[in-house]
Design a protein around this motif. Structure first.
Motif, short mmCIF file in Angstrom:
data_model
loop_
_atom_site.label_atom_id
_atom_site.label_comp_id
_atom_site.label_asym_id
_atom_site.label_seq_id
_atom_site.Cartn_x
_atom_site.Cartn_y
_atom_site.Cartn_z
N HIS A 40 0.83 -1.20 0.00
CA HIS A 40 0.00 0.00 0.00
C HIS A 40 0.86 1.25 0.00
O HIS A 40 1.77 1.39 0.82
N LEU A 41 0.56 2.15 -0.93
CA LEU A 41 1.16 3.48 -0.98
C LEU A 41 0.24 4.41 -0.21
O LEU A 41 -0.98 4.40 -0.43
N ALA A 42 0.82 5.21 0.66
CA ALA A 42 0.03 6.20 1.42
C ALA A 42 0.80 7.51 1.44
O ALA A 42 2.03 7.52 1.53
N VAL A 50 0.96 19.80 -2.48
CA VAL A 50 1.93 19.50 -1.44
C VAL A 50 1.75 18.06 -0.97
O VAL A 50 0.66 17.67 -0.57
N ILE A 51 2.84 17.29 -1.03
CA ILE A 51 2.84 15.88 -0.66
C ILE A 51 3.70 15.71 0.58
O ILE A 51 4.82 16.24 0.64
N ASP A 52 3.22 14.95 1.56
CA ASP A 52 4.00 14.74 2.77
C ASP A 52 3.74 13.33 3.32
O ASP A 52 2.71 12.72 3.05
N ASP A 53 4.69 12.86 4.11
CA ASP A 53 4.59 11.59 4.82
C ASP A 53 4.25 10.42 3.91
O ASP A 53 3.41 9.57 4.23
N ALA A 54 4.92 10.36 2.76
CA ALA A 54 4.69 9.27 1.82
C ALA A 54 5.33 7.99 2.36
O ALA A 54 6.43 8.02 2.92
N SER A 55 4.64 6.86 2.21
CA SER A 55 5.18 5.59 2.66
C SER A 55 4.64 4.45 1.79
O SER A 55 3.56 4.55 1.22
N LEU A 56 5.42 3.39 1.73
CA LEU A 56 5.01 2.17 1.06
C LEU A 56 5.14 1.07 2.09
O LEU A 56 6.22 0.81 2.59
N SER A 57 4.01 0.44 2.42
CA SER A 57 4.04 -0.65 3.40
C SER A 57 3.70 -1.96 2.71
O SER A 57 2.84 -2.00 1.81
N THR A 58 4.39 -3.02 3.10
CA THR A 58 4.15 -4.35 2.53
C THR A 58 4.02 -5.36 3.64
O THR A 58 4.56 -5.20 4.73
N SER A 59 3.27 -6.40 3.36
CA SER A 59 3.16 -7.50 4.33
C SER A 59 2.87 -8.79 3.58
O SER A 59 2.54 -8.80 2.42
#
Length: 123
Positions: free
Chosen positions: A36-38, A114-123
């Protein structure tokens, strides 16, 4: 002002014909079942006429370079504060992909994305 911390990515906001791009290559593990990209997104605009005059698109470029659009926003989406945006990237498991944000402004009145706190989480 950032959503959190000190830094953020600011695309466009010049009020002239302009395009900004921000991209990052990431590898999504082959053995993950969820990816998931957030990120938090804020729009600020001086546009006053109806219609989309300035836009920002988020795409995934897969390992073969094919672009897969995730979303497009415009000056008509402007609102105070940041909004969390999330995207399921599970279909790209086992690939190195490029996440790209691209903003385009027309010849008058600014819109900042404005983009902030981007993350890619995997499980």
């Amino acid at each position: 002002m950032p959503h959190s911390g000190t830094w953020f990515a600011w695309i466009d906001g010049f009020g002239t014909t302009h395009t900004d791009k921000l991209a990052q290559k990431v590898t999504i593990p082959a053995d993950c079942t969820h990816a998931h990209l957030a990120f938090y997104l804020h729009f600020d605009t001086a546009e006053t006429q109806a219609g989309a005059h300035d836009t920002m698109t988020t795409v995934v470029l897969d390992s073969s370079g094919t672009a897969h659009p995730l979303a497009t926003w415009s000056n008509t989406d402007a609102a105070p504060g940041f909004t969390l945006r999330t995207f399921d990237l599970s279909a790209y498991a086992g690939q190195t992909v490029t996440l790209r944000f691209s903003g385009t402004e027309d010849s008058s009145l600014q819109t900042s994305f404005v983009i902030d706190d981007a993350s890619l989480s995997t499980s």
